[in-house]
Write a protein that holds these residues in place. Structure first.
Motif, short mmCIF file in Angstrom:
data_model
loop_
_atom_site.label_atom_id
_atom_site.label_comp_id
_atom_site.label_asym_id
_atom_site.label_seq_id
_atom_site.Cartn_x
_atom_site.Cartn_y
_atom_site.Cartn_z
N SER A 69 44.64 41.08 40.36
CA SER A 69 43.55 40.58 39.52
C SER A 69 43.95 39.25 38.93
O SER A 69 45.13 39.02 38.64
N ALA A 70 42.96 38.38 38.73
CA ALA A 70 43.23 37.13 38.01
C ALA A 70 43.27 37.45 36.52
O ALA A 70 42.44 38.20 36.02
N ILE A 71 44.28 36.92 35.81
CA ILE A 71 44.36 37.20 34.37
C ILE A 71 44.68 35.94 33.58
O ILE A 71 45.36 35.03 34.08
N MET A 72 44.18 35.92 32.36
CA MET A 72 44.58 34.89 31.41
C MET A 72 45.08 35.62 30.17
O MET A 72 44.45 36.59 29.72
N VAL A 73 46.19 35.17 29.65
CA VAL A 73 46.79 35.85 28.50
C VAL A 73 47.07 34.83 27.42
O VAL A 73 47.55 33.73 27.70
N HIS A 74 46.77 35.22 26.18
CA HIS A 74 47.18 34.40 25.06
C HIS A 74 48.23 35.21 24.30
O HIS A 74 48.07 36.42 24.13
N TRP A 94 42.36 38.33 29.24
CA TRP A 94 41.09 38.28 29.96
C TRP A 94 41.38 38.60 31.42
O TRP A 94 42.33 38.06 32.00
N VAL A 95 40.61 39.52 31.99
CA VAL A 95 40.90 39.96 33.37
C VAL A 95 39.66 39.79 34.24
O VAL A 95 38.55 40.14 33.82
N LEU A 96 39.85 39.21 35.40
CA LEU A 96 38.80 39.24 36.42
C LEU A 96 39.29 40.23 37.48
O LEU A 96 40.12 39.88 38.32
#
Ligand code: 4AD
Ligand code: MG
Length: 430
Positions: A69-74, A94-96
């Motif tokens: 999965s594509a992920i963005m993490v803060h 945030w996960v796609l």
């Protein structure tokens, strides 16, 4: 601030709050904790997910996201527990989500399966490392040649002429005329040197050879320098400088990736003692002493090269092959016309050929005679013969296969892993 995996260690020094994005390579679940391996184009890091620091909803998303999965993490960058690296403590994610069943699991797959899934397999850490090393190698070749005053000279890939063995041509129907996919840029580069003196090409070469070996592709990338006013000896000296320069640049730039592949960068540099040049005749003696008798005039086989190269501790040259073993364009030795001023550079330790090069025939009459022996039509090659009519000078050049060199650098069992999408007699997929 958005950073990449390579920047995390610096950010961890003062506990910066950062954003990172990439793909979920794997995850380990431990109750109220989850450890995500986040991968981006330059490496991978560990993201620590705790329900208490990121909230129930984001924690659930992190816990359930399928692999890839594509992920963005803060989160907050911090040193990893072993003190050697850094990790990211997630505050939000945030996960796609991908589909659940990524075809490549972490258990061992066979090479055929992995090659069928090559478009996905390139994401694995080892394959990505190889491809980064390839990119650095290509850049190192160009950068060295540029610094040496070479001009890049791009040759056509669809041509009416054959450069190497005519049995290995991919034929095209070019609006009703016969044409071929280029085997080598060399003949065009020979035109280039009369305009630009020192040129190089870097591009695809095609060989319709049905060799099912671990070192042959039907489409490979060649880097091919060509130089006016250079003889065969100077050509070999230049190849040595080229090899040393590109290997040391790659060892410097990609030490982490090479370590991941278990390669010791110390084995890619040598003291200043020159690479040995042996003549073909001497190679036959060495082979005979190892129980591999050959009669004079026979070309060296893959096994012969492997046997010879076991006897060296650094790259070396085999020089002055019989004319009959070489292509039509070679210059013959004026003192011994039965041998060509042509060399192969072999990597040591059982590897074999990495470069073929040599001095080119500069005399029109000699070249014509050679072409007649090879059954090549003067009409098709008339432009090439023109190069000997106007401004012909002694000149030499060589060609190195990028995948061959990369295979050596990375210690790969098979050349198919040295290119993003390998083309072999049995494979044109994906
Ligand atoms: O030895 P080759 O066929 O020589 C030439 O094409 C010359 N015209 C080069 C020149 O002088 N400009 O090919 C050059 C190099 C080889 O030494 C090898 O590294 C690589 O290209 N090569 C291949 N690599 C992968 N698969 C193949 N089928 C290859 N054939 C050659
Ligand atoms: Mg060769």
């Amino acid at each position: 601030m958005t950073i990449g995996t390579q920047g995390l260690k610096a950010a961890a020094l003062d506990g910066q709050r950062v954003s990172m994005r990439g793909w979920l390579a794997s995850r380990q679940d431990r109750g109220k904790l989850a450890f995500i391996t986040l991968r981006d184009g330059d490496g991978q890091i560990c993201v620590v997910c705790e329900e208490t620091s990121m909230g129930a909803q984001d924690f659930l998303a992190a816990r359930t996201a399928p692999r890839e999965s594509a992920i963005m993490v803060h989160g907050t960058a911090r040193p990893s527990p072993d003190g050697k690296g850094a990790e990211l403590l997630a505050h939000s994610v945030w996960v796609l989500p991908s589909e659940a069943d990524f075809p490549i699991s972490r258990k061992d797959h066979g090479p055929d399966f992995l090659m069928e899934q090559r478009h996905l397999w390139i994401r694995s850490p080892k394959q990505a490392a190889i491809l980064r090393i390839r990119s650095s190698l290509e850049f190192a070749c160009q950068s060295f040649l540029h610094r040496q005053g070479f001009h890049r000279f791009d040759a056509p890939l669809m041509t009416p002429v054959s450069c190497e063995d005519t049995t290995e041509l991919f034929k095209l129907d070019y609006f009703g005329k016969p044409a071929f996919l280029s085997q080598s840029a060399q003949l065009y580069s020979e035109a280039g040197i009369a305009a630009l003196e020192k040129v190089y090409s870097m591009g695809p070469c095609f060989r319709a050879e049905k060799s099912l070996t671990r070192r042959h592709l039907t489409e490979f990338w060649g880097v091919e320098p060509e130089m006016a006013w250079v003889d065969a000896q100077e050509n070999m000296a230049f190849q040595e400088r080229f090899i040393r320069a590109i290997l040391s640049a790659v060892a410097d730039e990609r030490s982490d990736d090479l370590a991941l592949l278990g390669r010791d960068t110390a084995s890619m540099v040598w003291d200043s003692a020159s690479f040995t040049i042996i003549q073909y005749d001497e190679a036959l003696h060495m082979l005979a002493s190892s129980g591999r008798e050959k009669s004079w005039g026979q070309d060296l086989s893959v096994e012969d090269e492997e046997c010879l190269s076991m006897q060296f501790d650094r790259p070396f040259f085999v020089y002055k092959y019989p004319v009959a073993c070489r292509a039509f364009y070679i210059e013959a030795d004026p003192d011994r016309p039965e041998v060509a001023l042509s060399s192969d550079c072999l990597m040591h330790g059982g590897f074999g050929e990495i470069i073929t090069g040599g001095q080119r025939a500069s005399d029109l009459a000699f070249l014509r005679a050679r072409m007649a022996e090879h059954g090549l039509s003067e009409e098709t090659f008339s432009w090439y013969l023109d190069l000997r009519r106007w401004g012909s000078v002694p000149h030499s050049g060589f060609g190195m296969g990028i995948e061959r060199m990369l295979r050596w650098i990375c210690g790969l069992h098979h050349i198919r892993e040295a290119v993003p999408f390998a083309r072999t007699p049995q494979r044109i997929w994906p």
